[in-house]
Every structure is written in C-alpha cells, then in structure tokens.
Design an enzyme around this catalytic site. Structure first.
Site, short mmCIF file in Angstrom:
data_model
loop_
_atom_site.label_atom_id
_atom_site.label_comp_id
_atom_site.label_asym_id
_atom_site.label_seq_id
_atom_site.Cartn_x
_atom_site.Cartn_y
_atom_site.Cartn_z
N HIS A 274 0.82 -1.20 0.00
CA HIS A 274 0.00 0.00 0.00
C HIS A 274 0.86 1.26 0.00
O HIS A 274 0.38 2.35 -0.26
CB HIS A 274 -0.89 -0.04 1.25
CG HIS A 274 -1.85 1.09 1.34
ND1 HIS A 274 -2.57 1.53 0.25
CD2 HIS A 274 -2.21 1.88 2.37
CE1 HIS A 274 -3.33 2.53 0.62
NE2 HIS A 274 -3.13 2.76 1.90
N CYS A 275 2.18 1.11 0.27
CA CYS A 275 3.00 2.31 0.51
C CYS A 275 3.93 2.69 -0.64
O CYS A 275 3.76 3.74 -1.25
CB CYS A 275 3.83 2.11 1.78
SG CYS A 275 2.82 1.94 3.23
N ILE A 276 4.92 1.83 -0.91
CA ILE A 276 6.01 2.25 -1.79
C ILE A 276 5.53 2.61 -3.21
O ILE A 276 6.00 3.60 -3.77
CB ILE A 276 7.14 1.17 -1.84
CG1 ILE A 276 7.49 0.70 -0.42
CG2 ILE A 276 8.38 1.68 -2.55
CD1 ILE A 276 8.17 1.70 0.46
N VAL A 278 2.75 3.84 -3.96
CA VAL A 278 1.69 4.86 -3.88
C VAL A 278 2.21 6.20 -3.32
O VAL A 278 2.08 7.25 -3.95
CB VAL A 278 0.52 4.34 -2.99
CG1 VAL A 278 -0.51 5.42 -2.74
CG2 VAL A 278 -0.12 3.11 -3.62
N ASP A 279 2.81 6.13 -2.15
CA ASP A 279 3.14 7.35 -1.39
C ASP A 279 3.99 8.36 -2.16
O ASP A 279 3.73 9.57 -2.07
CB ASP A 279 3.86 7.01 -0.08
CG ASP A 279 3.06 6.06 0.78
OD1 ASP A 279 1.86 5.90 0.50
OD2 ASP A 279 3.62 5.47 1.72
#
Ligand SMILES: NC(=O)c1ccc[n+]([C@@H]2O[C@H](COP(=O)([O-])OP(=O)(O)OC[C@H]3O[C@@H](n4cnc5c(N)ncnc54)[C@H](O)[C@@H]3O)[C@@H](O)[C@H]2O)c1
Length: 439
Positions: A274-276, A278-279
């Site tokens: 969910h992070c790398i 997207v963020d």
C-alpha cells in the site's frame, strides 16, 4: 500550560485516557494492540461492519494480532470495535489510520481523511488529542484537516490538540515491532507536540519530535521515496548486469561487505504494498504547486512498473527455447503477497504478472499459503483465483513455475527438484541449476 492540557496529560499518565483508533486495517490494528498492551482502554472505529463484527467476536483478520490476544482483551472489557462514530465524543485521544490511495490519475485521494475529519468535527469536544497517522503529502494536517476540525469554533492548541505522526510499520518484520520503532511526531503547537510525545512515549521505545506536522509528513515520504528509488536502481542494475553476464545477487552480496556508504537493496518482480508504489506520488502532486517535477520519483515508478513485464518476457523466452508457446502453457505462480511471509496482496507485482500471463493465453494458477483467494481487484477485473495446493505433481506438470514471493515456508530444494522450469525473481534458489532462471 492550560487546564485541558494538564487533565489529558494526567489521564495518559494513569493509562486512563480513552484511546480511539479510526481505521482498523494493517496499521490501525497493530496500534490497537500496542495501546491495549500498555494498559489503555481502546475503542476501534471502522466503517466496515464485517471487520467490526469480526473483532468483537474475537476473530482477527490480520496476522499481527492473534484471536487469543483479542479474546483476552475483550474479556477484560478493555477493547471494543464499533461503527458508531458518536462514541468519538467519549474518546480522549483519536488516532486516524484510514487509507490514502491514489485515484485513477495517480493523484492523492484524500477522501478518507476528509470524511473522517468531518466525522470527528461533529463530535469534537474540548480536551481531545487528534493524531493523523495516514501517509500523506506535507501540509495535509494543517491545510486540510485543521480548517474542518476548527469549523465549529474550537481552537487547536488551546481547546483541542492536533499532531501528525507517521506510521512506520514494516509488515512481516520479526525484529522491529511497532513498539520498537521510534515515532516521529510533529505537533501543530508546542502543547500539541508535547501531549502527542507523552502519549506515544507510553507505548514506543522513543519519540522523535520535529518542528511541525508538515515536517513529519515529509519524513514519511522521504523514507518511502528512498526505498522506491533504490529498488528501481537495483532493478535497473539487474537488467544491465544480466546482459553483461553478471549475477546481480553475487554483486550485491560482495558490495554489502563495505562497512560504510552502501546499503543493500534487492531486485525483484516489481514493487508492491500500500505504501512504496503509492506514497511517492503524493509528493509528485504536491510538488506541482511549487512547479518542480519529481524526476526521481517518476523514473523509479517507471522502472519498477516495468519489472513484471520483464519477468513475463523472461518466461516466454525460456519456454520458447524449449519449443513451447506461452499460449496454453501451464504457469504456476508461487506467492501472491507483495513480500515474504505476509498476507497482503495490495499492489502486488504477482497480480500484474498473473494478469499478463492470462492475457497471453497461459493457464495460470497460484499458490500462496497466506492468501487463500485473490479477486475483486479494481485494476484486474478478470483475476478471480483460489490458491491451489502445492504438490510434486502440480510442480512437475507446470510448464513454468514463477517464484514471485519468497515465503520462508517454501521448500525451495524440493521445488527446484520437482519443477521442469523455474523463473526465480527473488534468488530463492541459491544453487545453480539448469532448470532455474533468475529474472
Ligand atoms: N500497511 C502498511 O504497511 C502501512 C505502513 C505505513 C503507513 N501506512 C499508511 O497507513 C494508512 C492506513 O493503511 P492500512 O494499510 O492500514 O490500510 P487498510 O486498508 O488496511 O485499513 C484501513 C481501514 O480503514 C477503514 N476505513 C476507511 N475509511 C474509513 C472511515 N471513513 N472511517 C473509519 N474507517 C475507515 C477501512 O475499512 C479499513 O479497515 C495509509 O495511509 C497507509 O499509507 C500503511
């Protein structure tokens, strides 16, 4: 120091502060556990009634928290999950862990943060501490949340307190649990910072104060952009070294012996979670405001996004060498979670790899001990699969086996002996073998 500050500080000290956690997912649930373990009464808020019902029945849906632990907390009447947001009024501390995805155009989708802020504003009362933990672009807490929260006339820093503290959870990490990871905190005012530090100081090893929420927001983005760029760099090296006949894994192992100035990152089938993926694009969007193109972020995204195609092409070439076509080939993908030993398949490169194989007419199955079913993905509407059993017969009958996620429960020796062709994207099979191709 005002009276409300002193009152909340003393409730925190006595572990009597009611802690409300909004968003009971991969981040919210471990936090629930952390505060419960420290002795605080915790209420979990989520809009998903299934999650709420499941938790109240003592059933956990993520691996961080066991059913046994959950049942013990429920029995002590220390924990309750709810979809009744009017109970926010009874909370002393409210921590927000809702999703921050990208929309279809790769722009930040702040709708979850905004709707949660509006809900909190409805029940906001004097003396509460509100902390945002969701990853977002610098300025969100002050520019987006603050006006909503102050909308009914209460003043942040005086009537209520507001801070940003990024979640740094590393799913599957057995060394660093949430409690062992230092917590960066930026408060809107000095009082906001002090209270938030005091709160997290009860549950984590160390707090790291920074001068504002926007600095804390930027810290999280820097950490994730650093990962994204380094993963892309090493993925590009993989392709170049492969053409030069050099094994990237051997190079990394040797380079890692340098005691300074080098940190190993490993290539793979792409990036996930969910992070790398997207963020970093949260910053890309924000940087437009100051007319600065985020070239590193874009380039890293481009390279990492290409990796599943690289894996599929390597498979096609390998089958071709055996006189086989990808159309009709039986392909078994091992691991659909985005990384080792976890059950999270969000943005997993395995999903892209499977869908590319399907598009080319391959007969694809997957096995993942942590993900029994995969489906309902917005980007891959045709992908509806159940994990198949991993047997010697299935390995033998597969034209190609793709090691996409290197779960530690897999017996790689056995896999290498049983499967006729293996595309190993994680260097899971260390011994050189004719039937194993690294990709
Ligand atoms: N998963 C990670 O490893 C990780 C690590 C660091 C930071 N983060 C960040 O933490 C945030 C949450 O991520 P996650 O992985 O826990 O997401 P998740 O999807 O696992 O959980 C989010 C939860 O929020 C609930 N929710 C959505 N809207 C809501 C609302 N309006 N009110 C109440 N509940 C609502 C959802 O039902 C879900 O249960 C994101 O900003 C993410 O970038 C995640």
């Amino acid at each position: 120091m005002n009276r409300r500050f002193r009152l909340l500080a003393s409730k925190i000290k006595m572990k009597e502060a009611n802690v409300g956690i909004i968003g009971l997912g991969y981040v919210g649930l471990p936090l629930v556990k952390l505060f419960l373990q420290a002795g605080f009464p915790v209420t979990g808020f989520d809009i998903d009634p299934k999650k709420v019902a499941s938790l109240n029945r003592g059933r956990s849906y993520i691996r961080h928290i066991s059913a046994q632990e959950l049942k013990a907390f429920l029995a002590q009447k220390k924990f309750r999950a709810t979809s009744d947001f009017s109970r926010l009024a009874a909370m002393d501390v409210i921590i927000i862990c809702v999703p921050t995805p990208l929309d279809a155009h790769k722009n930040p989708d702040l709708s979850f943060i905004l709707s949660t802020s509006r809900t909190i504003a409805r029940y906001l009362r004097k003396g509460q501490l509100i902390v945002l933990e969701s990853t977002t672009y610098p300025g969100t807490t002050e520019e987006e949340m603050l006006p909503i929260l102050e909308g009914k006339g209460l003043k942040a820093g005086e009537d209520f307190f507001l801070a940003f503290s990024p979640e740094r959870e590393n799913p599957g990490d057995k060394t660093y649990s949430t409690a062992q990871i230092p917590k960066v905190i930026g408060g809107l005012t000095k009082n906001c910072l002090q209270l938030a530090r005091f709160l997290y100081g009860q549950v984590v090893i160390k707090t790291v104060p920074v001068s504002s929420p926007r600095v804390a927001e930027a810290v999280k983005l820097l950490e994730n952009i650093f990962r994204s760029v380094n993963i892309a760099m090493v993925n590009e090296m993989k392709v170049i070294f492969e053409r030069l006949g050099i094994d990237i894994w051997e190079v990394i192992q040797a380079a890692s012996t340098k005691p300074f100035g080098y940190m190993p990152f490993y290539p793979g089938p792409g990036y996930g979670g969910h992070c790398i993926p997207v963020d970093p694009f949260y910053l890309t969007w924000k940087a437009k405001e100051v007319e600065y193109p985020t070239k590193f972020i874009e380039l890293a995204g481009e390279i990492n996004t290409k990796m599943p195609y690289y894996v599929v092409n390597k498979t096609i070439e390998a089958l071709n060498r055996q006189g086989k076509s990808i159309r009709g080939a039986r392909v078994l993908v091992l691991g659909i979670a985005y990384k080792r030993d976890i059950d999270d398949q969000r943005e997993s490169p395995s999903l892209k790899i499977i869908s590319l194989f399907m598009e080319k007419g391959a007969r694809v199955a997957y096995h993942d001990p942590y993900v029994p079913r995969s489906g309902g993905h917005r980007q891959y509407p045709g992908l509806e699969l159940h994990s198949v059993a991993l047997t010697a017969k299935r390995l033998k009958n597969s034209d190609a086996v793709i090691i996409a996620t290197d779960h530690s429960v897999f017996d790689y020796d056995w896999i290498a002996r049983a499967a006729p062709l293996i595309i190993d994207t994680r260097n899971a099979i260390k011994k050189k073998r004719k039937n194993v191709i690294k990709a």
